[in-house]
Design an enzyme around this catalytic site. Structure first.
Site, short mmCIF file in Angstrom:
data_model
loop_
_atom_site.label_atom_id
_atom_site.label_comp_id
_atom_site.label_asym_id
_atom_site.label_seq_id
_atom_site.Cartn_x
_atom_site.Cartn_y
_atom_site.Cartn_z
N GLY A 127 -8.69 -14.22 11.58
CA GLY A 127 -9.74 -13.77 12.73
C GLY A 127 -10.48 -14.62 13.86
N GLU A 244 -0.32 -24.75 14.64
CA GLU A 244 0.08 -23.51 15.24
C GLU A 244 0.98 -23.72 16.23
OE1 GLU A 244 -2.75 -20.46 16.75
OE2 GLU A 244 -1.31 -19.17 17.04
N SER A 379 -2.05 -19.25 25.84
CA SER A 379 -1.11 -18.47 26.98
C SER A 379 -0.39 -19.76 27.34
CB SER A 379 -1.94 -17.71 27.40
OG SER A 379 -2.63 -18.39 28.62
N ASN A 380 0.79 -19.17 28.06
CA ASN A 380 1.43 -20.26 28.86
C ASN A 380 0.70 -20.75 30.15
OD1 ASN A 380 3.36 -20.03 26.99
ND2 ASN A 380 5.24 -19.60 28.50
N GLU A 381 -0.19 -19.75 30.31
CA GLU A 381 -0.87 -20.35 31.91
C GLU A 381 -1.76 -21.58 31.33
OE1 GLU A 381 -0.75 -17.15 31.12
OE2 GLU A 381 0.73 -16.56 32.90
#
Ligand SMILES: Cc1cc2nc3c(=O)[nH]c(=O)nc-3n(C[C@H](O)[C@H](O)[C@H](O)COP(=O)(O)OP(=O)(O)OC[C@H]3O[C@@H](n4cnc5c(N)ncnc54)[C@H](O)[C@@H]3O)c2cc1C
Length: 394
Positions: A127, A244, A379-381
């Site tokens: 969460g 992660e 994210s990849n950005e």
């Protein structure tokens, strides 16, 4: 730098391969080849087989069931698992919350949660994200106000994977609004059966409802379920997010997919489905993907070797994430091309549909599922921003 495997590494690889050959149930193996959705009971069954062998949580501290493997051995283990078509470990338990409790939890929390977490007797969800707090996670607003021996939690989480399967959630909540945003965040363990907690499924592009919104309406969480100190949740979360991202390149998975794609291409050509020109075109694309995968593998091995010699792994994590996820997505795009009209269904393949090359029936659901890998885990950005700053010094 020596990227060759030693004799010990090669012996270890044989040991892992032999174990997987005899221990991985055939029904799970076939489901993994077909990339069909695994039920919770199936993930648990495999995790418990690994746990009985002592290999459920190799990266944890040895006293909590980990293995004192070298980085190279960990890499080999992951690769062999993928090549054998074994289910991946449940990430929230194995890669995320377990290591956090082992590092920052109280003794009572360790005793209570770690063995059950390793054996998947309990199932965790994450969460963290909220509407308005994804890439910018420190913007999170879900509040926890101290009331005696409890915190009272109010707010909302979103994109909570498998909240419907989870017994427990690890969550970031805001306990202070006064100073720097990161310093007012606290890390709580929340029983999903607590009154005031409700979940609502979100149907995603792949046709399934694994994602959820989770709402907190005066949810009471004992202070005893706080990890570490109040206001230090951001530090514990950073530890978790680092884990992660490790292994996120999933090179073994892309290798496994590529081998299946090559076999499918040969099969289609033999059956006359592909003409010579199509065949050449597809083989060129498969070869290009293989060259990039080899290059990525070398980069990963350089990181593993540097790690084994005590450092340098972190700066490459973003590169591995971006390129690894791009290649995972490329494999699903190639699968769609090879599947042709047979891949134009979003229905999950039924039981018994998993004989090769029947797995092309899963091409579309898997293609859509894998859109997520360039979003989660940072994210990849965002990874490109990190590369620009830390690797290129821009
Ligand atoms: C399938 C799936 C499962 C997930 N499971 C979980 C889960 O179990 N628990 C959980 O807590 N979260 C989960 N997430 C959430 C995930 O962590 C977030 O989606 C992710 O952090 C991105 O946040 P966002 O969706 O709010 O997008 P935003 O942060 O709003 O980003 C939108 C777009 O803008 C881009 N962008 C944002 N900031 C910048 C910037 N500074 N520079 C350049 N581009 C930028 C992003 O790359 C993206 O393309 C999951 C997400 C997905 C897709």
């Amino acid at each position: 730098m020596n990227l060759d495997f030693t004799d010990e590494d090669r012996a270890f690889r044989r040991e892992v391969r032999d174990f997987l050959r005899q221990a991985l149930p055939d029904d799970l193996r076939r489901k993994m080849i077909a990339r069909r959705y695994l039920e919770k009971a199936e993930v648990v069954r495999w995790q418990q087989i690994l746990n009985a062998r002592g290999w459920a949580v190799p990266a944890w501290p040895v006293e909590w069931g980990g293995q004192a493997w070298t980085p190279t051995q960990r890499y080999i283990f992951q690769e062999e698992m993928a090549l054998a078509h074994a289910p991946e470990g449940q990430p929230f338990n194995i890669n995320m919350i377990g290591p956090v409790i082992a590092a920052f939890g109280s003794d009572a929390q360790k005793q209570r949660f770690l063995p059950a977490t390793a054996n998947l007797d309990i199932w965790w969800c994450q969460g963290f994200s909220e509407p308005g707090a994804g890439s910018d996670l420190a913007a999170l607003k879900t509040s926890a106000v101290r009331d005696g021996d409890d915190y009272v939690v109010n707010g909302q989480k979103i994109w909570t994977t498998q909240a419907h399967l989870a017994n427990w959630m690890f969550a970031l909540v805001r306990t202070d609004n006064s100073g720097k945003r990161q310093q007012g965040i606290t890390f709580l363990l929340i029983d999903m059966r607590t009154p005031g907690l409700t979940i609502r499924p979100i149907r995603s592009i792949d046709g399934i409802s694994d994602l959820h919104e989770v709402f907190f309406d005066n949810v009471r969480v004992p202070v005893a379920n706080r990890i570490g100190e109040e206001g230090r949740g951001w530090d514990y979360a950073k530890h978790l997010l680092g884990n992660e991202r490790s292994g996120i390149a999933r090179i073994g998975l892309s290798k496994e997919r590529l081998a299946l794609l090559r076999a499918l291409e040969a099969d289609l050509a033999e059956r006359g489905v592909l003409d010579q020109r199509e065949r050449q075109r597809l083989r060129r694309k498969l070869t290009e993907a293989e060259v990039e995968l080899r290059a990525l593998e070398l980069t990963q091995l350089r990181v593993v070797a540097a790690d084994a010699h005590g450092g340098g792994a972190n700066s490459a994590a973003s590169i591995l994430k971006v390129k690894g996820t791009e290649l995972q997505q490329r494999m699903t795009e190639l699968a769609m091309e090879l599947a042709g009209p047979a891949g134009l269904t979003l229905a999950q393949p039924a039981d018994g549909d998993d004989e090769e090359p029947g797995w092309i029936a899963a091409a579309a659901p898997y293609y859509f599922t894998m859109r997520k890998v360039s979003i989660f885990g940072g994210s990849n950005e965002i990874q490109r921003n990190i590369i620009a700053k830390t690797v290129l010094g821009l």
